[in-house]
Motif scaffolding. Structure first.
Motif, PDB file in Angstrom:
ATOM      1  N   ARG A 128      -1.268  -4.697   9.634  1.00 32.23           N
ATOM      2  CA  ARG A 128      -1.091  -4.004   8.354  1.00 32.23           C
ATOM      3  C   ARG A 128      -0.436  -5.013   7.406  1.00 32.23           C
ATOM      4  NH1 ARG A 128      -0.171  -2.373   3.422  1.00 32.23           N
ATOM      5  NH2 ARG A 128       2.057  -2.620   3.809  1.00 32.23           N
ATOM      6  N   THR A 129      -1.202  -6.025   7.025  1.00 29.31           N
ATOM      7  CA  THR A 129      -0.721  -7.142   6.212  1.00 29.31           C
ATOM      8  C   THR A 129       0.340  -7.887   7.013  1.00 29.31           C
ATOM      9  OG1 THR A 129      -1.108  -5.713   4.301  1.00 29.31           O
ATOM     10  CG2 THR A 129      -0.079  -7.834   3.879  1.00 29.31           C
ATOM     11  N   ASP A 130       1.612  -7.640   6.763  1.00 28.11           N
ATOM     12  CA  ASP A 130       2.668  -8.210   7.619  1.00 28.11           C
ATOM     13  C   ASP A 130       3.936  -7.371   7.502  1.00 28.11           C
ATOM     14  OD1 ASP A 130       3.135  -9.016   5.027  1.00 28.11           O
ATOM     15  OD2 ASP A 130       3.599 -11.098   5.509  1.00 28.11           O
ATOM     16  N   ASP A 131       3.785  -6.101   7.828  1.00 26.75           N
ATOM     17  CA  ASP A 131       4.950  -5.216   7.921  1.00 26.75           C
ATOM     18  C   ASP A 131       5.856  -5.659   9.058  1.00 26.75           C
ATOM     19  OD1 ASP A 131       3.709  -3.701   5.975  1.00 26.75           O
ATOM     20  OD2 ASP A 131       3.253  -1.997   7.284  1.00 26.75           O
ATOM     21  N   PHE A 132       7.094  -5.184   9.016  1.00 24.05           N
ATOM     22  CA  PHE A 132       7.963  -5.185  10.190  1.00 24.05           C
ATOM     23  C   PHE A 132       8.444  -3.750  10.363  1.00 24.05           C
ATOM     24  CE2 PHE A 132      11.303  -5.700  13.148  1.00 24.05           C
ATOM     25  CZ  PHE A 132      10.969  -6.834  13.877  1.00 24.05           C
ATOM     26  N   ALA A 133       8.297  -3.215  11.584  1.00 23.83           N
ATOM     27  CA  ALA A 133       8.618  -1.801  11.829  1.00 23.83           C
ATOM     28  C   ALA A 133       9.541  -1.673  13.031  1.00 23.83           C
ATOM     29  CB  ALA A 133       7.336  -1.003  12.069  1.00 23.83           C
ATOM     30  N   TRP A 134      10.385  -0.629  13.012  1.00 24.06           N
ATOM     31  CA  TRP A 134      11.289  -0.370  14.133  1.00 24.06           C
ATOM     32  C   TRP A 134      11.524   1.129  14.269  1.00 24.06           C
ATOM     33  CZ3 TRP A 134      12.625  -2.146   9.395  1.00 24.06           C
ATOM     34  CH2 TRP A 134      13.735  -1.624   8.740  1.00 24.06           C
ATOM     35  N   VAL A 139      13.936   8.438  14.676  1.00 24.27           N
ATOM     36  CA  VAL A 139      13.524   7.952  13.358  1.00 24.27           C
ATOM     37  C   VAL A 139      12.711   6.666  13.499  1.00 24.27           C
ATOM     38  CG1 VAL A 139      15.409   8.984  12.022  1.00 24.27           C
ATOM     39  CG2 VAL A 139      15.767   6.784  13.166  1.00 24.27           C
ATOM     40  N   ALA A 140      12.020   6.301  12.406  1.00 21.67           N
ATOM     41  CA  ALA A 140      11.296   5.033  12.355  1.00 21.67           C
ATOM     42  C   ALA A 140      11.367   4.488  10.932  1.00 21.67           C
ATOM     43  CB  ALA A 140       9.849   5.216  12.799  1.00 21.67           C
ATOM     44  N   PHE A 141      11.263   3.162  10.808  1.00 21.11           N
ATOM     45  CA  PHE A 141      11.381   2.485   9.518  1.00 21.11           C
ATOM     46  C   PHE A 141      10.392   1.326   9.457  1.00 21.11           C
ATOM     47  CE2 PHE A 141      15.504   4.075  10.862  1.00 21.11           C
ATOM     48  CZ  PHE A 141      16.017   4.697   9.738  1.00 21.11           C
ATOM     49  N   ARG A 142      10.163   0.829   8.242  1.00 23.77           N
ATOM     50  CA  ARG A 142       9.425  -0.419   8.085  1.00 23.77           C
ATOM     51  C   ARG A 142       9.843  -1.109   6.792  1.00 23.77           C
ATOM     52  NH1 ARG A 142       3.247   0.305   5.825  1.00 23.77           N
ATOM     53  NH2 ARG A 142       3.670   1.989   4.352  1.00 23.77           N
ATOM     54  N   THR A 143       9.531  -2.402   6.717  1.00 26.32           N
ATOM     55  CA  THR A 143       9.709  -3.177   5.502  1.00 26.32           C
ATOM     56  C   THR A 143       8.608  -4.215   5.445  1.00 26.32           C
ATOM     57  OG1 THR A 143      11.372  -4.253   4.103  1.00 26.32           O
ATOM     58  CG2 THR A 143      11.349  -4.838   6.455  1.00 26.32           C
ATOM     59  N   TYR A 144       8.623  -5.118   4.448  1.00 27.60           N
ATOM     60  CA  TYR A 144       7.410  -5.843   4.073  1.00 27.60           C
ATOM     61  C   TYR A 144       7.620  -7.355   4.062  1.00 27.60           C
ATOM     62  CZ  TYR A 144       6.940  -1.074   2.456  1.00 27.60           C
ATOM     63  OH  TYR A 144       6.953   0.291   2.392  1.00 27.60           O
ATOM     64  N   GLY A 145       6.552  -8.078   4.455  1.00 23.42           N
ATOM     65  CA  GLY A 145       6.643  -9.513   4.639  1.00 23.42           C
ATOM     66  C   GLY A 145       5.993 -10.356   3.551  1.00 23.42           C
ATOM     67  N   PRO A 146       5.917 -11.686   3.774  1.00 23.79           N
ATOM     68  CA  PRO A 146       5.493 -12.614   2.721  1.00 23.79           C
ATOM     69  C   PRO A 146       4.027 -12.480   2.318  1.00 23.79           C
ATOM     70  CG  PRO A 146       5.821 -13.752   4.812  1.00 23.79           C
ATOM     71  CD  PRO A 146       6.366 -12.381   4.991  1.00 23.79           C
ATOM     72  N   ASN A 147       3.148 -12.131   3.242  1.00 24.59           N
ATOM     73  CA  ASN A 147       1.746 -11.976   2.874  1.00 24.59           C
ATOM     74  C   ASN A 147       1.560 -10.781   1.939  1.00 24.59           C
ATOM     75  OD1 ASN A 147      -1.026 -12.609   2.917  1.00 24.59           O
ATOM     76  ND2 ASN A 147      -1.397 -11.089   4.505  1.00 24.59           N
ATOM     77  N   ALA A 148       2.286  -9.688   2.218  1.00 19.14           N
ATOM     78  CA  ALA A 148       2.237  -8.522   1.331  1.00 19.14           C
ATOM     79  C   ALA A 148       2.731  -8.891  -0.060  1.00 19.14           C
ATOM     80  CB  ALA A 148       3.069  -7.387   1.905  1.00 19.14           C
ATOM     81  N   GLN A 149       3.753  -9.741  -0.131  1.00 19.54           N
ATOM     82  CA  GLN A 149       4.257 -10.211  -1.421  1.00 19.54           C
ATOM     83  C   GLN A 149       3.208 -11.048  -2.148  1.00 19.54           C
ATOM     84  OE1 GLN A 149       8.091 -12.311  -1.404  1.00 19.54           O
ATOM     85  NE2 GLN A 149       7.256 -13.755  -2.885  1.00 19.54           N
ATOM     86  N   GLU A 150       2.577 -11.968  -1.426  1.00 20.66           N
ATOM     87  CA  GLU A 150       1.566 -12.829  -2.035  1.00 20.66           C
ATOM     88  C   GLU A 150       0.412 -12.003  -2.598  1.00 20.66           C
ATOM     89  OE1 GLU A 150      -1.322 -16.623  -0.809  1.00 20.66           O
ATOM     90  OE2 GLU A 150      -0.034 -15.663   0.698  1.00 20.66           O
ATOM     91  N   LEU A 151      -0.035 -11.002  -1.840  1.00 26.31           N
ATOM     92  CA  LEU A 151      -1.124 -10.153  -2.326  1.00 26.31           C
ATOM     93  C   LEU A 151      -0.705  -9.386  -3.585  1.00 26.31           C
ATOM     94  CD1 LEU A 151      -2.461  -8.745   1.067  1.00 26.31           C
ATOM     95  CD2 LEU A 151      -3.588 -10.422  -0.411  1.00 26.31           C
ATOM     96  N   ALA A 152       0.534  -8.859  -3.564  1.00 23.67           N
ATOM     97  CA  ALA A 152       1.018  -8.101  -4.721  1.00 23.67           C
ATOM     98  C   ALA A 152       1.086  -8.980  -5.966  1.00 23.67           C
ATOM     99  CB  ALA A 152       2.384  -7.505  -4.416  1.00 23.67           C
ATOM    100  N   GLU A 153       1.543 -10.212  -5.791  1.00 20.56           N
ATOM    101  CA  GLU A 153       1.650 -11.119  -6.932  1.00 20.56           C
ATOM    102  C   GLU A 153       0.288 -11.542  -7.476  1.00 20.56           C
ATOM    103  OE1 GLU A 153       6.057 -13.024  -5.950  1.00 20.56           O
ATOM    104  OE2 GLU A 153       4.256 -14.028  -5.177  1.00 20.56           O
ATOM    105  N   LYS A 230      10.976 -14.550   7.089  1.00 18.35           N
ATOM    106  CA  LYS A 230      10.952 -14.837   8.533  1.00 18.35           C
ATOM    107  C   LYS A 230      11.559 -13.659   9.287  1.00 18.35           C
ATOM    108  CE  LYS A 230      13.358 -18.651   8.409  1.00 18.35           C
ATOM    109  NZ  LYS A 230      14.045 -19.893   8.851  1.00 18.35           N
ATOM    110  N   TYR A 231      11.155 -13.520  10.545  1.00 21.19           N
ATOM    111  CA  TYR A 231      11.722 -12.484  11.406  1.00 21.19           C
ATOM    112  C   TYR A 231      11.985 -13.059  12.780  1.00 21.19           C
ATOM    113  CZ  TYR A 231       7.325 -12.158  13.955  1.00 21.19           C
ATOM    114  OH  TYR A 231       6.251 -12.464  14.737  1.00 21.19           O
ATOM    115  N   LYS A 232      12.888 -12.437  13.508  1.00 23.32           N
ATOM    116  CA  LYS A 232      13.166 -12.807  14.899  1.00 23.32           C
ATOM    117  C   LYS A 232      13.569 -11.544  15.653  1.00 23.32           C
ATOM    118  CE  LYS A 232      15.841 -16.362  15.786  1.00 23.32           C
ATOM    119  NZ  LYS A 232      17.094 -17.172  15.922  1.00 23.32           N
ATOM    120  N   VAL A 233      12.830 -11.193  16.700  1.00 23.53           N
ATOM    121  CA  VAL A 233      13.179 -10.047  17.543  1.00 23.53           C
ATOM    122  C   VAL A 233      14.100 -10.534  18.656  1.00 23.53           C
ATOM    123  CG1 VAL A 233      12.320  -8.225  19.055  1.00 23.53           C
ATOM    124  CG2 VAL A 233      10.999  -8.884  17.030  1.00 23.53           C
TER     125      VAL A 233
END
Length: 398
Positions: A128-134, A139-153, A230-233
């Motif tokens: 899904r582009t490059d979400d990060f989800a947990w 409950v569950a959450f997500r946020t958004y990565g650099p590819n999603a930013q590039e597409l938006a721009e 960047k992310y690190k699990v």
């Protein structure tokens, strides 16, 4: 040849079953000083500080037993610095008001670690582009990565430009992240926006802070980062998931702000813990935590002295409570920021970083999940959570 008496094999069996229980490697005492019952509290045992008998065992061979019930408990090893060696042993317990409990750390001979299908989980989501989800069991959450930013721009409708935090409203205890993204890939795009019995994602973040996004507030303007770079699990498991998100430097007035979030979520909690590391080469005036008000049609409530605020709003055919909790020692101001601009009406918890760091909690309770029937129930949860972080359990061992 005469048959052996039946009593002899039975006696041998009884003798074999009478082997002594494994000798405890440590005895753990947990005390709750609050006149408040506490559910699903996570106990962390630092491996380097446990008694020698426990340190001599392979960490993978450590077991935790409730001394009163004699039951082995679900436990989890966590490597906090990603050096390949576990640093702490986690387990969970309920605590009565002003109660004490005793636990035993035992070797692997005590038996296998119990398991549960209701685990915590986090991952990067390239499908899904490059979400990060947990998520956890509530409950569950997500946020958004650099590819999603590039597409938006590039004005691509598939892009998302936001460092806000999104809520995924689940109403089952088992993990749903892989399943919902699987529906997105194999059924139809964004299928997770439709509830087929497990919950769905109706929450709008946009350029707002969502639930717990951060920024620096200067002269009434909130300066924020773009998407994570960047992310690190660091951990997933039955009790806790831990990961880090790093952001590109961003301007706040004349300052250049760097930001890394260490995010964790424990089983049984509706609130994610954010350990925010934020700096600018000189002391920052603040780190401001935001909570979006959407169209301002919901109800705001806050207790800044205790360190919490919330928003209760109708979402489709149910209600959603969102909230932020921060220890009062960090909190310097609370503001209701109302704006005619889209996604800019928000509650601000203005905090003062200590040694370039601040810790806060953010999350939600969805009425349709069956967890919270009313705004009052959500308020009570946040108020009690604030008390719990202000008075942590006292853990000792010998």
């Amino acid at each position: 040849m005469k048959p052996l008496p039946l009593a002899l094999p039975l006696a041998a069996l009884l003798f074999a079953g009478a082997a002594p229980a494994p000798r405890p490697a440590a005895t753990i005492t947990v005390r709750n000083a609050l006149n408040l019952a506490r559910r699903a509290e996570t106990i962390s045992l630092p491996l380097s500080k446990l008694p020698a008998a426990a340190r001599q065992l392979d960490p993978a061979d450590l077991r935790v037993r409730d001394a009163a019930s004699k039951s082995l408990l679900i436990s989890q090893l966590v490597d906090n610095d990603a050096d390949g060696k576990p640093d702490e042993l986690l387990f969970q317990t309920d605590m009565g008001a002003r109660a004490s409990k005793t636990f035993m750390v035992e070797p692997a001979a005590a038996g296998p670690v119990p398991t549960t299908p209701d685990v915590t989980f986090a991952r990067f989501v390239p499908e899904r582009t490059d979400d990060f989800a947990w998520e956890n069991d509530r409950v569950a959450f997500r946020t958004y990565g650099p590819n999603a930013q590039e597409l938006a721009e590039k004005k691509d409708p598939n892009g998302t430009l936001s460092s806000g935090m999104d809520c995924w409203l689940k109403r089952v205890s088992y993990p749903i992240i892989d399943k919902w993204y699987g529906r997105h890939v194999h059924e139809k795009p964004f299928a997770y926006h439709t509830d087929i019995g497990e919950g769905y994602d109706p929450y709008h973040v946009g350029s707002s802070r969502g639930v717990g996004g951060t920024g620096v507030l200067l002269d009434g303007k909130l300066f924020v980062s773009k998407n994570f770079t960047k992310y690190k699990v660091l951990a997933t498991g039955p009790i806790r998931t831990v990961f880090e998100l790093t952001y590109a430097p961003y301007p706040a007035g004349s300052l250049s702000v760097t930001e890394t979030k260490r995010i964790s979520l424990d089983r049984g909690s509706n609130l994610t813990r954010f350990e925010e590391h934020i700096s600018a080469g000189q002391p920052l005036p603040n780190c401001t935590v935001g909570l979006t008000l959407h169209e301002q049609k919901g109800e705001v409530k806050a207790d800044p002295k205790a360190g919490w605020c919330r928003y209760w709003e109708k979402v489709d055919d149910s209600y959603l409570g969102t909230g932020v909790v921060v220890a009062p020692r960090y909190l310097t101001d609370y503001q209701e920021h109302r704006s005619e601009q889209k996604d800019q009406s928000q509650l601000y918890m203005v905090t003062k970083p200590q040694q370039d760091a601040v810790i806060f909690y953010a999350g939600f309770g969805w009425q349709k999940s069956g967890q919270f029937a009313s705004a009052d129930a959500w308020d009570a949860y946040l108020a009690e959570f604030a008390q719990r972080i202000s008075s942590p359990l006292v853990v000792s061992w010998k």
